[in-house]
Design an enzyme around this catalytic site. Structure first.
Site, PDB file in Angstrom:
ATOM      1  N   ASP A  23       0.848  -1.201   0.000  1.00  0.00           N
ATOM      2  CA  ASP A  23       0.000   0.000   0.000  1.00  0.00           C
ATOM      3  C   ASP A  23       0.883   1.252   0.000  1.00  0.00           C
ATOM      4  OD1 ASP A  23      -3.231   0.450   1.038  1.00  0.00           O
ATOM      5  OD2 ASP A  23      -1.861   2.172   1.040  1.00  0.00           O
ATOM      6  N   THR A  52     -15.868  -2.535  -9.862  1.00  0.00           N
ATOM      7  CA  THR A  52     -17.052  -1.934  -9.233  1.00  0.00           C
ATOM      8  C   THR A  52     -18.264  -1.982 -10.163  1.00  0.00           C
ATOM      9  OG1 THR A  52     -17.970   0.201  -8.534  1.00  0.00           O
ATOM     10  CG2 THR A  52     -16.108   0.301 -10.030  1.00  0.00           C
ATOM     11  N   ASP A  53     -19.456  -1.964  -9.565  1.00  0.00           N
ATOM     12  CA  ASP A  53     -20.673  -1.925 -10.397  1.00  0.00           C
ATOM     13  C   ASP A  53     -20.789  -0.602 -11.157  1.00  0.00           C
ATOM     14  OD1 ASP A  53     -21.307  -0.239  -8.274  1.00  0.00           O
ATOM     15  OD2 ASP A  53     -23.182  -1.248  -7.744  1.00  0.00           O
ATOM     16  N   GLU A  54     -20.012   0.421 -10.744  1.00  0.00           N
ATOM     17  CA  GLU A  54     -20.118   1.733 -11.415  1.00  0.00           C
ATOM     18  C   GLU A  54     -19.675   1.679 -12.868  1.00  0.00           C
ATOM     19  OE1 GLU A  54     -19.066   5.247  -9.384  1.00  0.00           O
ATOM     20  OE2 GLU A  54     -19.666   4.485  -7.429  1.00  0.00           O
ATOM     21  N   TYR A  58     -13.943   8.621 -12.048  1.00  0.00           N
ATOM     22  CA  TYR A  58     -13.626   7.406 -11.270  1.00  0.00           C
ATOM     23  C   TYR A  58     -14.073   6.155 -12.014  1.00  0.00           C
ATOM     24  CZ  TYR A  58     -14.520   3.607  -7.974  1.00  0.00           C
ATOM     25  OH  TYR A  58     -14.579   2.375  -7.386  1.00  0.00           O
ATOM     26  N   LYS A  92     -11.905   2.968 -13.687  1.00  0.00           N
ATOM     27  CA  LYS A  92     -12.071   1.558 -13.293  1.00  0.00           C
ATOM     28  C   LYS A  92     -12.446   0.700 -14.511  1.00  0.00           C
ATOM     29  CE  LYS A  92     -11.943  -0.010  -9.631  1.00  0.00           C
ATOM     30  NZ  LYS A  92     -10.803  -0.571  -8.837  1.00  0.00           N
TER      31      LYS A  92
HETATM   32  P1  NAD Z   1     -10.018   3.074  -0.134  1.00  0.00           P
HETATM   33  O1  NAD Z   1      -9.936   4.424  -0.770  1.00  0.00           O
HETATM   34  O2  NAD Z   1     -10.558   2.965   1.243  1.00  0.00           O
HETATM   35  O3  NAD Z   1      -8.563   2.388  -0.123  1.00  0.00           O
HETATM   36  C1  NAD Z   1      -7.695   2.457  -1.199  1.00  0.00           C
HETATM   37  C2  NAD Z   1      -6.318   2.008  -0.718  1.00  0.00           C
HETATM   38  O4  NAD Z   1      -5.443   2.002  -1.841  1.00  0.00           O
HETATM   39  C3  NAD Z   1      -5.683   2.936   0.324  1.00  0.00           C
HETATM   40  O5  NAD Z   1      -5.134   2.177   1.382  1.00  0.00           O
HETATM   41  C4  NAD Z   1      -4.601   3.668  -0.439  1.00  0.00           C
HETATM   42  O6  NAD Z   1      -3.489   4.047   0.360  1.00  0.00           O
HETATM   43  C5  NAD Z   1      -4.206   2.619  -1.472  1.00  0.00           C
HETATM   44  N1  NAD Z   1      -3.602   3.202  -2.680  1.00  0.00           N
HETATM   45  C6  NAD Z   1      -4.058   4.271  -3.388  1.00  0.00           C
HETATM   46  N2  NAD Z   1      -3.212   4.521  -4.415  1.00  0.00           N
HETATM   47  C7  NAD Z   1      -2.232   3.590  -4.358  1.00  0.00           C
HETATM   48  C8  NAD Z   1      -1.089   3.318  -5.154  1.00  0.00           C
HETATM   49  N3  NAD Z   1      -0.781   4.080  -6.219  1.00  0.00           N
HETATM   50  N4  NAD Z   1      -0.307   2.261  -4.827  1.00  0.00           N
HETATM   51  C9  NAD Z   1      -0.594   1.482  -3.743  1.00  0.00           C
HETATM   52  N5  NAD Z   1      -1.659   1.727  -2.942  1.00  0.00           N
HETATM   53  C10 NAD Z   1      -2.475   2.751  -3.251  1.00  0.00           C
HETATM   54  O7  NAD Z   1     -10.843   2.191  -1.150  1.00  0.00           O
HETATM   55  P2  NAD Z   1     -11.959   1.063  -0.878  1.00  0.00           P
HETATM   56  O8  NAD Z   1     -13.267   1.702  -0.699  1.00  0.00           O
HETATM   57  O9  NAD Z   1     -11.430   0.126   0.133  1.00  0.00           O
HETATM   58  O10 NAD Z   1     -11.964   0.348  -2.315  1.00  0.00           O
HETATM   59  C11 NAD Z   1     -11.012  -0.669  -2.615  1.00  0.00           C
HETATM   60  C12 NAD Z   1     -11.251  -1.171  -4.021  1.00  0.00           C
HETATM   61  O11 NAD Z   1     -12.568  -1.668  -4.149  1.00  0.00           O
HETATM   62  C13 NAD Z   1     -11.114  -0.082  -5.094  1.00  0.00           C
HETATM   63  O12 NAD Z   1     -10.471  -0.639  -6.207  1.00  0.00           O
HETATM   64  C14 NAD Z   1     -12.544   0.291  -5.431  1.00  0.00           C
HETATM   65  O13 NAD Z   1     -12.650   0.730  -6.764  1.00  0.00           O
HETATM   66  C15 NAD Z   1     -13.245  -1.040  -5.232  1.00  0.00           C
HETATM   67  N6  NAD Z   1     -14.660  -0.982  -4.824  1.00  0.00           N
HETATM   68  C16 NAD Z   1     -15.053  -0.214  -3.770  1.00  0.00           C
HETATM   69  C17 NAD Z   1     -16.392  -0.235  -3.355  1.00  0.00           C
HETATM   70  C18 NAD Z   1     -16.860   0.580  -2.175  1.00  0.00           C
HETATM   71  O14 NAD Z   1     -18.055   0.636  -1.918  1.00  0.00           O
HETATM   72  N7  NAD Z   1     -15.987   1.220  -1.409  1.00  0.00           N
HETATM   73  C19 NAD Z   1     -17.318  -1.040  -4.024  1.00  0.00           C
HETATM   74  C20 NAD Z   1     -16.868  -1.811  -5.128  1.00  0.00           C
HETATM   75  C21 NAD Z   1     -15.545  -1.776  -5.498  1.00  0.00           C
HETATM   76  O1  DAU Z   2     -20.967   1.210  -6.213  1.00  0.00           O
HETATM   77  C1  DAU Z   2     -19.654   0.990  -5.806  1.00  0.00           C
HETATM   78  C2  DAU Z   2     -18.989   2.322  -5.510  1.00  0.00           C
HETATM   79  O2  DAU Z   2     -19.570   2.815  -4.317  1.00  0.00           O
HETATM   80  C3  DAU Z   2     -17.480   2.191  -5.370  1.00  0.00           C
HETATM   81  O3  DAU Z   2     -16.940   1.800  -6.606  1.00  0.00           O
HETATM   82  C4  DAU Z   2     -16.863   3.522  -4.922  1.00  0.00           C
HETATM   83  O4  DAU Z   2     -15.475   3.349  -4.675  1.00  0.00           O
HETATM   84  C5  DAU Z   2     -17.540   3.948  -3.636  1.00  0.00           C
HETATM   85  O5  DAU Z   2     -17.034   5.211  -3.221  1.00  0.00           O
HETATM   86  C6  DAU Z   2     -19.057   4.034  -3.828  1.00  0.00           C
HETATM   87  O6  DAU Z   2     -19.411   5.129  -4.719  1.00  0.00           O
HETATM   88  P1  DAU Z   2     -20.657   6.094  -4.408  1.00  0.00           P
HETATM   89  O7  DAU Z   2     -20.475   7.359  -5.117  1.00  0.00           O
HETATM   90  O8  DAU Z   2     -21.949   5.369  -4.593  1.00  0.00           O
HETATM   91  O9  DAU Z   2     -20.435   6.245  -2.791  1.00  0.00           O
HETATM   92  P2  DAU Z   2     -20.539   7.520  -1.817  1.00  0.00           P
HETATM   93  O10 DAU Z   2     -20.452   6.997  -0.429  1.00  0.00           O
HETATM   94  O11 DAU Z   2     -19.624   8.620  -2.214  1.00  0.00           O
HETATM   95  O12 DAU Z   2     -22.019   8.027  -2.068  1.00  0.00           O
HETATM   96  C7  DAU Z   2     -23.145   7.164  -1.901  1.00  0.00           C
HETATM   97  C8  DAU Z   2     -24.396   7.951  -2.302  1.00  0.00           C
HETATM   98  O13 DAU Z   2     -24.602   8.999  -1.343  1.00  0.00           O
HETATM   99  C9  DAU Z   2     -24.276   8.642  -3.652  1.00  0.00           C
HETATM  100  O14 DAU Z   2     -25.535   8.602  -4.307  1.00  0.00           O
HETATM  101  C10 DAU Z   2     -23.924  10.090  -3.307  1.00  0.00           C
HETATM  102  C11 DAU Z   2     -24.600  10.300  -1.957  1.00  0.00           C
HETATM  103  N1  DAU Z   2     -23.908  11.234  -1.026  1.00  0.00           N
HETATM  104  C12 DAU Z   2     -22.589  11.021  -0.765  1.00  0.00           C
HETATM  105  C13 DAU Z   2     -21.906  11.869   0.078  1.00  0.00           C
HETATM  106  C14 DAU Z   2     -20.425  11.655   0.366  1.00  0.00           C
HETATM  107  C15 DAU Z   2     -24.606  12.252  -0.422  1.00  0.00           C
HETATM  108  O15 DAU Z   2     -25.841  12.426  -0.627  1.00  0.00           O
HETATM  109  N2  DAU Z   2     -23.931  13.085   0.433  1.00  0.00           N
HETATM  110  C16 DAU Z   2     -22.603  12.956   0.689  1.00  0.00           C
HETATM  111  O16 DAU Z   2     -22.043  13.797   1.460  1.00  0.00           O
END
Ligand code: NAD
Ligand code: DAU
Length: 340
Positions: A33, A125-127, A153, A157
């Site tokens: 990381d 991701t589903d996005e 973003y 992806k």
């Molecule tokens: P996060 O932002 O919490 O963590 C990302 C991690 O990656 C951090 O620890 C950061 O230090 C590390 N990182 C960033 N750039 C880097 C680099 N260049 N080299 C090495 N490490 C690096 O993210 P998350 O929410 O845990 O998501 C993890 C993965 O899952 C991502 O690929 C995201 O697209 C995917 N994902 C997230 C969600 C969600 O809801 N959070 C859903 C579906 C998929």
């Molecule tokens: O679907 C998977 C994705 O989910 C991942 O790939 C992304 O890494 C993860 O960040 C997440 O994306 P979203 O944009 O859906 O998550 P977020 O938590 O930023 O926002 C969730 C929903 O809430 C979205 O419709 C935007 C809304 N939102 C978010 C924030 C931060 C608000 O209404 N207010 C806020 O302050």
């Protein structure tokens, strides 16, 4: 097996490291990381002294470093979580998303090509499928849904996914891809909806809801995501994509109200603010392939998962209070200063 987990100091990667270190004492789990703003070694405290765990600080887009790491460690499996993950940040600063999410992934793939690998797993991701209309609850994302992205973003992806598949077809690299819906659970950085709302509600601060709060997300507990990835890496077919989701669709407003009710806070804390540009309306995953081919089933429903998660944030204040009192407060001011 020796498994390199990239992004293991982040939210989902950190939960995955916990899960793997506990479940497979005979495997070696290497957490690679870069420790960006989203990486936090506090998350790894419960495993840091385990004999089957090692942390290495490094950047997945640093070619020289990555090639040397592969040469030294000779990993069997890569699970690539490392990414810039926040949609709002991708709108204000897209470039780092291309560097980390696209170039970082291709650098890892090049190292796999050079040194060989048993499986490269891309956490997507589903996005990448774009969004669904709010008035068609019958529609879901399947693995055949065309890629159709909205934000910098999701575009980064989707690009990474295309490179993963290209390296599979052109160079024969063994790969798999998982595309999961929105995760929630312990150790999520408080810029994301659920931990943001929990931390602000606890401080009796306004809760910024984008637009009218009617956008829909499909929520999955992070532990269920980790179990699914483990299953796909071990049993999933080479060159395949698997969707991950548990049919827990909620509007953002429903989620925020669930948090307020659980914390016994008033709905008057809700503040409707300017919408996110290009805001995706609805995500909804069809997880049939994963369920029927690999027998996956989620353990949590949204109610039990949210109870557990809110309890975790109540019992681990130090973990998130440390974050919101630091550099993050400047980010919050920049992103929300003129909205709240
Ligand atoms: P996060 O932002 O919490 O963590 C990302 C991690 O990656 C951090 O620890 C950061 O230090 C590390 N990182 C960033 N750039 C880097 C680099 N260049 N080299 C090495 N490490 C690096 O993210 P998350 O929410 O845990 O998501 C993890 C993965 O899952 C991502 O690929 C995201 O697209 C995917 N994902 C997230 C969600 C969600 O809801 N959070 C859903 C579906 C998929
Ligand atoms: O679907 C998977 C994705 O989910 C991942 O790939 C992304 O890494 C993860 O960040 C997440 O994306 P979203 O944009 O859906 O998550 P977020 O938590 O930023 O926002 C969730 C929903 O809430 C979205 O419709 C935007 C809304 N939102 C978010 C924030 C931060 C608000 O209404 N207010 C806020 O302050």
């Amino acid at each position: 097996m020796k498994i390199i987990v990239t992004g293991g100091a982040g939210f989902i990667g950190g939960n995955f490291v916990h899960y793997m270190v506990e479940k497979y004492p005979e495997d070696m789990i290497i957490n690679l990381d870069a420790l960006t703003y989203a990486g936090n070694l506090e998350t790894l405290k419960p495993v840091e002294n385990k004999p089957n765990y090692k942390f290495i600080k490094g950047d997945i887009a640093d070619r020289e470093f990555i090639f040397k790491l592969f040469e030294d460690e000779k990993p069997d499996v890569i699970v690539n979580f490392a990414a810039e993950s926040h949609v709002d940040r991708s709108i204000t600063d897209p470039e780092i998303f291309v560097r980390t999410n696209v170039m970082g992934t291709t650098t890892l793939l090049d190292a796999c090509k050079q040194f060989g690998i048993k499986r490269f797993h891309q956490v997507s991701t589903d996005e990448v499928y774009g969004d669904l209309p709010l008035d068609r609850p019958d529609l879901f994302f399947t693995e055949e849904t065309p890629l159709h992205t909205s934000s910098p973003y999701s575009s980064s992806k989707a690009s990474a996914d295309l490179f993963v598949m290209a390296y599979h077809r052109t160079f024969g690299i063994p790969v798999s891809i998982s595309r999961c819906s929105n995760n929630y659970g312990p150790y999520q950085f408080p810029e994301k909806l659920i931990p943001l709302m929990i931390s602000r509600a606890l401080a009796d601060e306004e809760l910024p809801v984008y637009g009218n709060g009617a956008n829909v997300r499909d929520w999955l507990h992070v532990k269920d995501h980790c179990q699914a990835i483990d299953l796909i890496v071990r049993k999933g077919a080479d060159g395949c994509v698997y969707n991950i989701g548990g049919h827990n669709e909620r509007t953002n407003l429903e989620v925020v109200k669930t948090v307020l009710r659980a914390l016994d806070k008033p709905e008057s804390l809700i503040k409707y603010v300017t919408d996110r540009p290009g805001h995706d309306r609805r995500y909804a995953i069809d997880p049939k392939k994963l369920e029927t081919e690999l027998g996956w089933k989620p353990e949590f429903n949204f109610d039990t998962g949210m109870k557990q998660t809110i309890q975790w944030y109540l019992e681990n204040r130090e973990w998130w209070e440390h974050i919101i009192s630091g550099e993050y407060s400047n980010y919050f001011e920049k992103m929300y200063g003129d909205k709240l």
